[in-house]
Structures are given as C-alpha cells and as structure tokens.
Scaffold this motif. Sequence first.
Motif, PDB file in Angstrom:
ATOM      1  N   SER A 175      39.076  -5.735 -17.158  1.00  0.00           N
ATOM      2  CA  SER A 175      38.742  -6.923 -18.409  1.00  0.00           C
ATOM      3  C   SER A 175      38.899  -8.131 -17.859  1.00  0.00           C
ATOM      4  CB  SER A 175      39.629  -6.437 -19.431  1.00  0.00           C
ATOM      5  OG  SER A 175      41.111  -6.863 -19.375  1.00  0.00           O
ATOM      6  N   ASP A 176      38.614  -9.111 -18.588  1.00  0.00           N
ATOM      7  CA  ASP A 176      38.791 -10.423 -18.205  1.00  0.00           C
ATOM      8  C   ASP A 176      40.320 -10.937 -17.880  1.00  0.00           C
ATOM      9  OD1 ASP A 176      36.066 -11.017 -18.438  1.00  0.00           O
ATOM     10  OD2 ASP A 176      36.181 -11.990 -20.313  1.00  0.00           O
ATOM     11  N   ALA A 177      41.180 -10.020 -18.413  1.00  0.00           N
ATOM     12  CA  ALA A 177      42.603 -10.160 -18.294  1.00  0.00           C
ATOM     13  C   ALA A 177      43.086  -9.622 -16.769  1.00  0.00           C
ATOM     14  CB  ALA A 177      43.236  -9.936 -19.504  1.00  0.00           C
ATOM     15  N   HIS A 178      42.361  -9.008 -16.286  1.00  0.00           N
ATOM     16  CA  HIS A 178      42.816  -8.132 -14.932  1.00  0.00           C
ATOM     17  C   HIS A 178      41.873  -8.829 -13.958  1.00  0.00           C
ATOM     18  CE1 HIS A 178      43.547  -5.218 -18.266  1.00  0.00           C
ATOM     19  NE2 HIS A 178      44.692  -4.850 -17.401  1.00  0.00           N
ATOM     20  N   GLU A 179      42.653  -8.475 -12.505  1.00  0.00           N
ATOM     21  CA  GLU A 179      42.006  -8.911 -11.385  1.00  0.00           C
ATOM     22  C   GLU A 179      40.932  -8.010 -11.089  1.00  0.00           C
ATOM     23  OE1 GLU A 179      44.996  -5.661 -10.580  1.00  0.00           O
ATOM     24  OE2 GLU A 179      45.123  -7.487 -11.773  1.00  0.00           O
ATOM     25  N   PHE A 180      40.344  -8.535  -9.991  1.00  0.00           N
ATOM     26  CA  PHE A 180      39.310  -7.858  -9.445  1.00  0.00           C
ATOM     27  C   PHE A 180      39.771  -6.747  -8.261  1.00  0.00           C
ATOM     28  CE2 PHE A 180      36.542 -11.200 -10.686  1.00  0.00           C
ATOM     29  CZ  PHE A 180      35.654 -10.800 -11.214  1.00  0.00           C
ATOM     30  N   ARG A 181      39.127  -5.610  -8.250  1.00  0.00           N
ATOM     31  CA  ARG A 181      39.724  -4.502  -7.323  1.00  0.00           C
ATOM     32  C   ARG A 181      38.518  -3.829  -6.522  1.00  0.00           C
ATOM     33  NH1 ARG A 181      44.755  -1.135 -10.171  1.00  0.00           N
ATOM     34  NH2 ARG A 181      46.052  -2.901 -10.589  1.00  0.00           N
ATOM     35  N   GLN A 182      38.755  -3.596  -5.550  1.00  0.00           N
ATOM     36  CA  GLN A 182      37.841  -2.528  -4.729  1.00  0.00           C
ATOM     37  C   GLN A 182      37.729  -1.084  -5.266  1.00  0.00           C
ATOM     38  OE1 GLN A 182      35.907  -3.643  -2.110  1.00  0.00           O
ATOM     39  NE2 GLN A 182      34.773  -1.787  -2.283  1.00  0.00           N
ATOM     40  N   ALA A 183      37.074  -0.836  -6.295  1.00  0.00           N
ATOM     41  CA  ALA A 183      36.888   0.284  -7.044  1.00  0.00           C
ATOM     42  C   ALA A 183      35.511   0.728  -7.164  1.00  0.00           C
ATOM     43  CB  ALA A 183      37.654   0.138  -8.223  1.00  0.00           C
ATOM     44  N   TYR A 184      35.631   2.090  -7.592  1.00  0.00           N
ATOM     45  CA  TYR A 184      34.123   2.807  -7.949  1.00  0.00           C
ATOM     46  C   TYR A 184      34.582   3.601  -9.058  1.00  0.00           C
ATOM     47  CZ  TYR A 184      33.353   0.988  -3.388  1.00  0.00           C
ATOM     48  OH  TYR A 184      33.166   0.243  -2.236  1.00  0.00           O
ATOM     49  N   ASN A 185      33.334   3.957 -10.182  1.00  0.00           N
ATOM     50  CA  ASN A 185      33.501   4.629 -10.798  1.00  0.00           C
ATOM     51  C   ASN A 185      32.756   6.019 -10.681  1.00  0.00           C
ATOM     52  OD1 ASN A 185      33.239   5.970 -13.506  1.00  0.00           O
ATOM     53  ND2 ASN A 185      32.825   4.060 -14.487  1.00  0.00           N
ATOM     54  N   ALA A 186      33.236   7.199 -10.445  1.00  0.00           N
ATOM     55  CA  ALA A 186      32.685   8.452 -10.070  1.00  0.00           C
ATOM     56  C   ALA A 186      32.159   9.175 -11.263  1.00  0.00           C
ATOM     57  CB  ALA A 186      33.496   8.985  -9.124  1.00  0.00           C
ATOM     58  N   GLN A 187      30.953   9.658 -11.130  1.00  0.00           N
ATOM     59  CA  GLN A 187      30.485  10.196 -12.512  1.00  0.00           C
ATOM     60  C   GLN A 187      29.907  11.703 -11.922  1.00  0.00           C
ATOM     61  OE1 GLN A 187      29.956   8.740 -15.561  1.00  0.00           O
ATOM     62  NE2 GLN A 187      31.063   6.964 -14.446  1.00  0.00           N
ATOM     63  N   ALA A 188      30.150  12.571 -12.884  1.00  0.00           N
ATOM     64  CA  ALA A 188      29.627  13.968 -12.682  1.00  0.00           C
ATOM     65  C   ALA A 188      29.179  14.456 -13.710  1.00  0.00           C
ATOM     66  CB  ALA A 188      30.784  14.964 -12.087  1.00  0.00           C
ATOM     67  N   VAL A 189      28.032  15.180 -13.666  1.00  0.00           N
ATOM     68  CA  VAL A 189      27.410  15.970 -14.777  1.00  0.00           C
ATOM     69  C   VAL A 189      27.748  17.639 -14.407  1.00  0.00           C
ATOM     70  CG1 VAL A 189      25.330  16.614 -16.081  1.00  0.00           C
ATOM     71  CG2 VAL A 189      25.620  14.435 -15.219  1.00  0.00           C
ATOM     72  N   VAL A 190      28.464  18.395 -15.345  1.00  0.00           N
ATOM     73  CA  VAL A 190      29.080  19.425 -15.345  1.00  0.00           C
ATOM     74  C   VAL A 190      28.386  20.569 -16.514  1.00  0.00           C
ATOM     75  CG1 VAL A 190      30.882  21.075 -15.278  1.00  0.00           C
ATOM     76  CG2 VAL A 190      31.129  18.737 -14.413  1.00  0.00           C
ATOM     77  N   CYS A 191      28.041  21.916 -15.844  1.00  0.00           N
ATOM     78  CA  CYS A 191      27.062  22.654 -16.569  1.00  0.00           C
ATOM     79  C   CYS A 191      28.208  23.108 -17.544  1.00  0.00           C
ATOM     80  CB  CYS A 191      26.703  23.837 -15.693  1.00  0.00           C
ATOM     81  SG  CYS A 191      26.054  25.140 -16.805  1.00  0.00           S
TER      82      CYS A 191
END
Length: 182
Positions: free
Chosen positions: A4-20
């Motif tokens: 959010s605007d109140a937090h610092e920037f981080r080197q991060a990624y959002n991993a997604q998975a579609v599961v049967c």
Amino acid sequence: MRRSDAHEFRQAYNAQAVVCAEGSQLIVTTDVVATSADAPSFASTVLSMENTIGLPKTVLADTGYASGQAVRDLRKKGIDPLVAIGRPCARRPYDFRPPPEDREPRRITEPWRLAMKDRLETTEAGDIYRLRKQTVEPVFGIIKSIMGFRRFSLRSLAKVTTEWTLVALAYNCKRMARLHAA
C-alpha cells in the motif's frame, strides 16, 4: 512492489496458479506478476490455457480476484466465474479477542457484484465455490511446507516465471506419483 502507499517498495513477485478442482489437484497453468493485487492478472492467467489444455467451464476465485472487467472477459469466452465478493462473516469463529466496534458494512453497489453475491448464496453455486478451499489452498501449503519453496532464488520477471513454472512442474510430478500409487 508494495502492499500500500504506507509501505516501502520490495523486490517481490505475485505467483499465480490455476488448480484442477475435479479431484486431481494438478496445477494446470501458472503466472507471475509484479503487483500485489491478484485481480489484474485473473482473466489473463485463466485465458492463457486456451491454446494449451483448453478453457475450463467454471472458475473459482476468492475475493482478491473480484474484478468486473475480468468477469466480463471470462464470460465472453464462455467461462462461468464464481468469485467471492466479500467475507461471509467478519470474524473467524475461533477468534476469542473482544469484538471490534460495530461499523457500517461496506455497501455493494456494482450490479455485477450484487448478481455474483446473490448467485453465491444459492445452494448449487455455494457448494461448487466451497471446493476452492480444499483445492487451491492445499497446493500452496504443500509447495511451501512440504517442498520447502518459500522464496524465489532468481530476479527479473522472466527468470522468476521460469522458476515458478519449474516449481509447479515439480509439484505436478509429486502429485501424479501420489495419484498413480492410489
């Protein structure tokens, strides 16, 4: 990425998975995005299956994926999305802390959200949606706790996407061996 605007920037990624959700719990497609929000990548992740294994008839997603545009895009392709609009109860049943002060519940005004909320309150759609908890959550739990994957080793979106694909393949190999033994 930042939460959010109140937090610092981080080197991060959002991993997604579609599961049967039809019993196998195999990962059918993956995606990685460099944003903390899930909704922007929802439709594109699901639609990426069109040229590989084909599109599903129904997609189950939690409230983080609620996006009017994504729901419209999926419906255009003949996919029936069941997306939670909010938490069914504000408190968890095992939360023993004093209850917070009462406040006015968030008003839902968008027509697609109202229609989705009404649909999820039906017995048929509710029964289908409940499969999400026992389908997707265990997969991420196994990847984190049993396989020990908690962070990416590489940097850059392309490299992290490759790493996440390899983790998903390793999970699928493990799961197929388990299914074959049963």
